[in-house]
Motif scaffolding. Sequence first.
Motif, PDB file in Angstrom:
ATOM      1  N   ALA A  23       0.817  -1.218   0.000  1.00 24.02           N
ATOM      2  CA  ALA A  23       0.000   0.000   0.000  1.00 24.02           C
ATOM      3  C   ALA A  23       0.851   1.269   0.000  1.00 24.02           C
ATOM      4  O   ALA A  23       0.316   2.377   0.016  1.00 24.02           O
ATOM      5  N   ARG A  37     -10.841   2.977   9.538  1.00 20.61           N
ATOM      6  CA  ARG A  37     -11.365   2.529   8.229  1.00 20.61           C
ATOM      7  C   ARG A  37     -10.231   2.028   7.343  1.00 20.61           C
ATOM      8  O   ARG A  37     -10.361   0.999   6.667  1.00 20.61           O
ATOM      9  N   GLU A  38      -9.128   2.757   7.319  1.00 22.50           N
ATOM     10  CA  GLU A  38      -7.991   2.339   6.502  1.00 22.50           C
ATOM     11  C   GLU A  38      -7.409   1.015   7.004  1.00 22.50           C
ATOM     12  O   GLU A  38      -7.024   0.158   6.205  1.00 22.50           O
ATOM     13  N   ASP A  40      -9.085  -1.325   8.468  1.00 27.65           N
ATOM     14  CA  ASP A  40     -10.044  -2.339   8.039  1.00 27.65           C
ATOM     15  C   ASP A  40      -9.815  -2.696   6.569  1.00 27.65           C
ATOM     16  O   ASP A  40      -9.786  -3.870   6.202  1.00 27.65           O
ATOM     17  N   GLN A  41      -9.639  -1.670   5.745  1.00 26.97           N
ATOM     18  CA  GLN A  41      -9.416  -1.910   4.310  1.00 26.97           C
ATOM     19  C   GLN A  41      -8.114  -2.679   4.074  1.00 26.97           C
ATOM     20  O   GLN A  41      -8.057  -3.586   3.246  1.00 26.97           O
ATOM     21  N   LEU A  42      -7.076  -2.323   4.813  1.00 29.58           N
ATOM     22  CA  LEU A  42      -5.798  -3.023   4.667  1.00 29.58           C
ATOM     23  C   LEU A  42      -5.920  -4.490   5.090  1.00 29.58           C
ATOM     24  O   LEU A  42      -5.329  -5.366   4.456  1.00 29.58           O
ATOM     25  N   SER A  43      -6.676  -4.733   6.132  1.00 24.13           N
ATOM     26  CA  SER A  43      -6.808  -6.112   6.611  1.00 24.13           C
ATOM     27  C   SER A  43      -7.561  -6.984   5.609  1.00 24.13           C
ATOM     28  O   SER A  43      -7.388  -8.198   5.592  1.00 24.13           O
ATOM     29  N   ARG A  44      -8.357  -6.371   4.767  1.00 15.75           N
ATOM     30  CA  ARG A  44      -9.119  -7.122   3.762  1.00 15.75           C
ATOM     31  C   ARG A  44      -8.292  -7.447   2.521  1.00 15.75           C
ATOM     32  O   ARG A  44      -8.751  -8.180   1.651  1.00 15.75           O
ATOM     33  N   ARG A  45      -7.100  -6.909   2.440  1.00 10.43           N
ATOM     34  CA  ARG A  45      -6.268  -7.111   1.244  1.00 10.43           C
ATOM     35  C   ARG A  45      -5.657  -8.500   1.165  1.00 10.43           C
ATOM     36  O   ARG A  45      -5.059  -8.845   0.169  1.00 10.43           O
ATOM     37  N   GLU A  50      -6.403  -7.277  11.291  1.00 14.83           N
ATOM     38  CA  GLU A  50      -6.697  -5.924  11.760  1.00 14.83           C
ATOM     39  C   GLU A  50      -6.147  -5.704  13.164  1.00 14.83           C
ATOM     40  O   GLU A  50      -5.623  -4.636  13.473  1.00 14.83           O
TER      41      GLU A  50
END
Length: 134
Positions: A23, A37-38, A40-45, A50
Amino acid sequence: MSEGSPYPLPSHFAREQAVLIEAGIQSWPAIAALSDRELDQLSRRGGALERQLRKLRGQAQLVVELDLEPYQAALLLYAGIASRQGLAAASPQQLLTQLGRLERSLTGMAPARITPALIRTWIKRAQAASRSTK
């Protein structure tokens, strides 16, 4: 202090490190600035937890806000101090006892790197930082 690249991180953060690098997040200030929020988004990659990313952000915030070395911030986190406010309210003697035990469990009988004077300095920095943001 070490404001530059936080890498390499300990091996138990390998997945999180890979996601952060992908990222373009490669400094303590950049990690410290991540929002929930960021994270959370990173953990979904793929692969990054998280919970681990939150730990890294907490460590990064202590590094950036209080001018600590990464290992010092990590020790504080493992001792239950997760913010400058928590450090500002800490008892120097209790923290010295906790960190001393933790450091001995990690390093054995190596000379302690955490001293009473260092802990007092950290607490004073945390108190000053907390006052300046009110």
